[in-house]
Design an enzyme around this catalytic site. Structure first.
Site, PDB file in Angstrom:
ATOM      1  N   ASN A   1       9.700   1.194  -1.498  1.00  0.00           N
ATOM      2  CA  ASN A   1       8.993   1.187  -2.880  1.00  0.00           C
ATOM      3  C   ASN A   1       9.823   0.498  -3.500  1.00  0.00           C
ATOM      4  OD1 ASN A   1       6.642   1.912  -1.311  1.00  0.00           O
ATOM      5  ND2 ASN A   1       6.563   3.714  -1.662  1.00  0.00           N
TER       6      ASN A   1
ATOM      7  N   ARG B   1      -2.336 -11.610   4.222  1.00  0.00           N
ATOM      8  CA  ARG B   1      -1.464 -11.092   5.409  1.00  0.00           C
ATOM      9  C   ARG B   1      -1.342 -10.379   7.029  1.00  0.00           C
ATOM     10  NH1 ARG B   1       2.763  -9.648   1.603  1.00  0.00           N
ATOM     11  NH2 ARG B   1       1.801  -8.501  -0.478  1.00  0.00           N
TER      12      ARG B   1
ATOM     13  N   ARG C   1       3.728 -12.205  -1.227  1.00  0.00           N
ATOM     14  CA  ARG C   1       5.368 -11.461  -1.023  1.00  0.00           C
ATOM     15  C   ARG C   1       5.319 -11.318  -0.197  1.00  0.00           C
ATOM     16  NH1 ARG C   1       7.952 -11.370  -5.941  1.00  0.00           N
ATOM     17  NH2 ARG C   1       5.632 -12.331  -7.000  1.00  0.00           N
TER      18      ARG C   1
ATOM     19  N   HIS D   1      -6.569 -13.691  -1.894  1.00  0.00           N
ATOM     20  CA  HIS D   1      -6.908 -12.571  -1.860  1.00  0.00           C
ATOM     21  C   HIS D   1      -7.394 -12.283  -1.741  1.00  0.00           C
ATOM     22  CE1 HIS D   1      -6.508  -8.165  -2.125  1.00  0.00           C
ATOM     23  NE2 HIS D   1      -4.986  -8.393  -2.189  1.00  0.00           N
TER      24      HIS D   1
ATOM     25  N   TYR E   1      -3.831   2.375   6.625  1.00  0.00           N
ATOM     26  CA  TYR E   1      -4.212   1.981   5.811  1.00  0.00           C
ATOM     27  C   TYR E   1      -5.761   2.289   5.803  1.00  0.00           C
ATOM     28  CZ  TYR E   1      -0.559  -0.651   3.717  1.00  0.00           C
ATOM     29  OH  TYR E   1       0.607  -1.457   3.302  1.00  0.00           O
TER      30      TYR E   1
ATOM     31  N   ARG F   1      -5.017   4.954  -5.855  1.00  0.00           N
ATOM     32  CA  ARG F   1      -3.778   5.646  -5.745  1.00  0.00           C
ATOM     33  C   ARG F   1      -2.890   5.288  -6.411  1.00  0.00           C
ATOM     34  NH1 ARG F   1      -2.609   0.375  -1.996  1.00  0.00           N
ATOM     35  NH2 ARG F   1      -1.411  -0.227  -3.193  1.00  0.00           N
TER      36      ARG F   1
ATOM     37  N   HIS G   1      -6.102   2.261   0.480  1.00  0.00           N
ATOM     38  CA  HIS G   1      -6.695   0.708   0.160  1.00  0.00           C
ATOM     39  C   HIS G   1      -7.903   0.885  -0.438  1.00  0.00           C
ATOM     40  CE1 HIS G   1      -5.194  -3.498   0.713  1.00  0.00           C
ATOM     41  NE2 HIS G   1      -4.263  -2.819  -0.083  1.00  0.00           N
TER      42      HIS G   1
END
Length: 725
Positions: free
Chosen positions: A79, A407, A437, A467, A500, A596, A624
């Protein structure tokens, strides 16, 4: 001044109103000042660092198995790497351009950088201390990271063979002198810097740099030793190289040495009007690999002269250098997580296929025709999503499939299903987001594979990321055409879906499927919908809808009814939405937020947010899913509440610069499960939870009542069964 403003300005006020305006109370003055002050916001970057500190705390948490604690430590390091290469890189660019525009909390880029460096320093030290403690505990359980002096004759013999066969051919030592400048060190790569001394003439010295091959494991597993038959032993790659340095440099010995590691700017810029978006991105990705160095980690043992050479060559300011007395590249400790020690891992958990899908023999279309279906991952298997698309690909009655891809995994079963559908003659459209990304290269490759199979690939808007998580299947059923849709809060990624927590909502409700079709048309053909029947979407209507929902709660309070809002989100950053929540709190609306990561809202501030509570859950699974609940004139939880699931966090980018969806949860059964099970369990959790106080500090919840873990509850009740909590 507009006519309306003139009318307002000249309209006489009552005596009571004039008196109120003329003589505000001291409390009103204080409250007004708070509402206008940047102090009402928490800095976004510092809030993110707070989140990563909570991850480090899980590495210390003795409730977690030992190897899982090591995993949390590795995650915290990963991270931080991304944080520096993206967020800090952006701030560094602003400082370089001498920008003084302040963040919502009132800090300039330079002030933010200074605060980040100070906070990150503490995080780095905490990581090193935690690793030292975990390494000792691992050794006590039979997992040992060996030092050179711990290696026996048989170990050295085996390592020498391994070195000659696997390591030596890859190494390229570079001498450091006027004729040999410091070589390029790729992003997140490490280099071993050595001062070598001739064994014949100690005045004959040389300085060299050896890049550690990223293709090799950092922690090498040693063969089982007769002396330690029950011990799993590891040795670091850099230690192996130093052991056999005389093979690389005959006649020399090591004077001293140390590691260094660079983090580079990985932001990708591209020409928005590029004729070929894919080609533009390929060029930008090559530039990324040679990005500016944003941060330099160096070993405290690194020779001073070598350190000076490298720092000068990389042009790294002193404030962007961290000296570590311990392990560099902490992300690599995940290589110590062995799978043959289940006693040191979380108990194995196998996700289940939803009961209704099983009852229908795996036929998703039959299951959905009876009623809508909600699936909560990873407690219920993501395989239901894969089966939905695979069935659509193989069903001769299916005419068309539309799919967003932000993704996904390598060799993705989702992509394979789309390819199979296209090859069988179906109309298949895939909206691929190139700007996910760190997944840009993978998405370029999969887009080419899809196009080769006949899939219509669309890259969406040039300036807005797509997204939203949508699948649409159009099927002929007798004399009619029926459309099925899947809406998600998470990516179409079978691997991350195992760790997730996300929601999948399947439906053939005509209002929802028509809206989904309009949203696809908006992205593929810029066909802006004149009106949506149920779905709100960014960048056009989610912000407007949320503002209206918050305003409704305020009006309920004014009418003497309860006002209540529950939110479950990943990040709360958007200043305008935060101010709306403050306004609601001041009006008396009770607000509970489960966030979160980043939270820029300050809860519990008198006169501003005393009706707002904020908590965070950090545990086995990465939270998530995004859920928004509004009481609609009743105390939450209530069957009258308005509930939505969404792909969007409450950030400006999600509201104004991305394609996102926000889906109303209407069916009573699903409404009850989301509100009375998912949200209540999250608010009730006290084993994995942290509370944010008015002083901007996160504090772990004290378990004073009956211990309760939301993750453990849903592992035992994966289908969100109707059970009172």
């Amino acid at each position: 001044m507009t006519p309306k403003e003139k009318n307002t300005a000249t309209k006489p006020t009552t005596v009571r109103a004039r008196k109120a305006i003329a003589t505000p109370t001291k409390t009103e003055v204080v409250v007004s000042a708070i509402k206008k002050s940047p102090e009402r916001f928490i800095n976004r970057e510092l809030s993110w660092l707070d989140f990563n500190q909570r991850v480090v705390e899980e590495a210390k948490n003795t409730r977690n198995p030992l190897l899982e604690r090591l995993r949390f430590l590795s995650i915290s390091a990963s991270n931080l790497d991304e944080f520096f290469s993206v967020r800090v890189a952006g701030l560094a660019g602003q400082v370089l351009e001498k920008l003084i525009t302040t963040s919502p909390d009132g800090l300039t880029p330079a002030q933010q950088m200074a605060a980040i460096r100070e906070r990150a320093k503490g995080l780095f030290e905490d990581q090193q201390q935690t690793y030292t403690e975990l390494k000792q505990l691992l050794a006590e359980t039979g997992i040992v990271v060996c030092q050179s002096q711990d290696l026996g004759h048989d170990d050295l013999t085996w390592l020498k063979t391994y070195f000659m066969e696997r390591i030596f051919p890859i190494l390229t030592p570079i001498a450091l002198d006027p004729a040999h400048p410091v070589p390029f060190i790729p992003n997140l790569n490490m280099a071993l810097a050595l001062r070598l001394i001739s064994q014949k003439n100690d005045r004959n010295r040389k300085y060299v740099l050896i890049l550690l091959p990223s293709q090799l494991p950092r922690f090498l597993v040693l063969p089982v030793s007769e002396k330690y038959p029950k011990t799993q032993r590891f040795v670091l790659l850099e230690d192996i190289i130093t052991l056999f340095i005389a093979i690389i440099f005959p006649g020399y010995k090591i004077g001293n040495y140390g590691l260094l590691r660079v983090i580079r700017d990985t932001d990708v810029e591209f020409e928005e009007e590029a004729e070929d978006l894919v080609r533009s991105y390929e060029t930008a990705l090559k530039r990324r690999r040679r990005g500016v160095v944003i941060h330099l980690d160096i070993d405290s043992q690194l020779p001073t002269k070598l350190a000076d050479l490298v720092i000068h060559a990389l042009e790294v300011p002193a404030e962007d250098i961290t000296v570590h007395n311990g392990l560099l590249g902490m992300v690599d400790v995940k290589q110590l997580i062995v799978d043959n020690r289940p006693d040191l891992l979380f108990p194995y958990y196998k996700s289940l296929i939803p009961a209704r899908i099983r009852e229908c023999g795996g036929d998703a279309f039959t299951a959905l025709r009876s009623k809508d279906l909600l699936v909560y991952h990873p407690f219920e298997s993501f395989d239901v999503v894969v089966r939905f698309l695979r069935q659509a690909a193989q069903d001769p009655q299916v005419l068309a499939i539309k799919q967003t891809l932000y993704r996904t995994s390598s060799n993705s079963p989702i992509v394979r299903a789309l390819i199979e559908a296209a090859e069988s003659g179906k109309s298949v459209t895939a909206i691929v987001e190139l700007r996910a990304r760190f997944d840009e290269e993978a998405n370029i490759r999969l887009s080419r594979d899809l196009e080769a199979a006949g899939v219509q690939v669309v890259f969406g808007f040039a300036d807005w990321k797509t997204h939203a998580k949508l699948s649409l299947v159009v099927r002929r059923e007798g004399n009619m055409i029926r459309t099925y849709a899947h809406f998600g809060t998470g990516n179409y990624h079978p691997i991350t879906a195992k760790i997730y927590t996300d929601l999948s909502y399947f439906t053939c409700n005509p209002k929802l499927t028509r809206d989904a079709a309009k949203l696809f048309n908006y992205v593929t053909g810029y066909a802006r919908p004149s009106q949506m029947e149920a779905i709100a979407f960014s960048p056009l209507t989610i912000r407007k809808t949320l503002n209206e929902l918050i305003e409704q709660e305020i009006e309920f309070v004014k009418d003497g009814k309860p006002g209540s809002i529950w939110l479950k989100i990943n990040s709360l950053v958007d200043p305008r939405l935060i101010d709306r929540l403050y306004e609601a709190s001041c009006a008396g609306v009770k607000i509970n937020i489960v966030v979160r990561g980043i939270c820029c809202l300050r809860p519990g501030v008198a006169g501003l947010s005393e009706n707002i509570q904020v908590k965070s859950i950090v545990g086995r699974f990465l939270e998530h899913a995004r859920v928004f609940a509004f009481g609609n004139g009743y105390e939450l939880p209530s069957k009258h509440a308005k509930i939505y699931m969404s792909s969007a966090d409450w950030m400006e980018r999600n509201m104004d610069r991305r394609i996102e969806e926000m889906i109303p949860i209407i069916p009573d059964e699903i409404h009850n499960k989301v509100l009375n099970q998912l949200m209540v369990a999250n608010l009730k959790d006290n084993l994995q939870s942290w509370h944010l106080d008015h002083d901007k500090k996160w504090r772990r919840v004290d378990v004073t009542e009956k211990p309760f873990s939301a993750h453990e509850y849903f592992m035992e009740n994966p289908s969100l069964i109707d059970k009172k909590l």
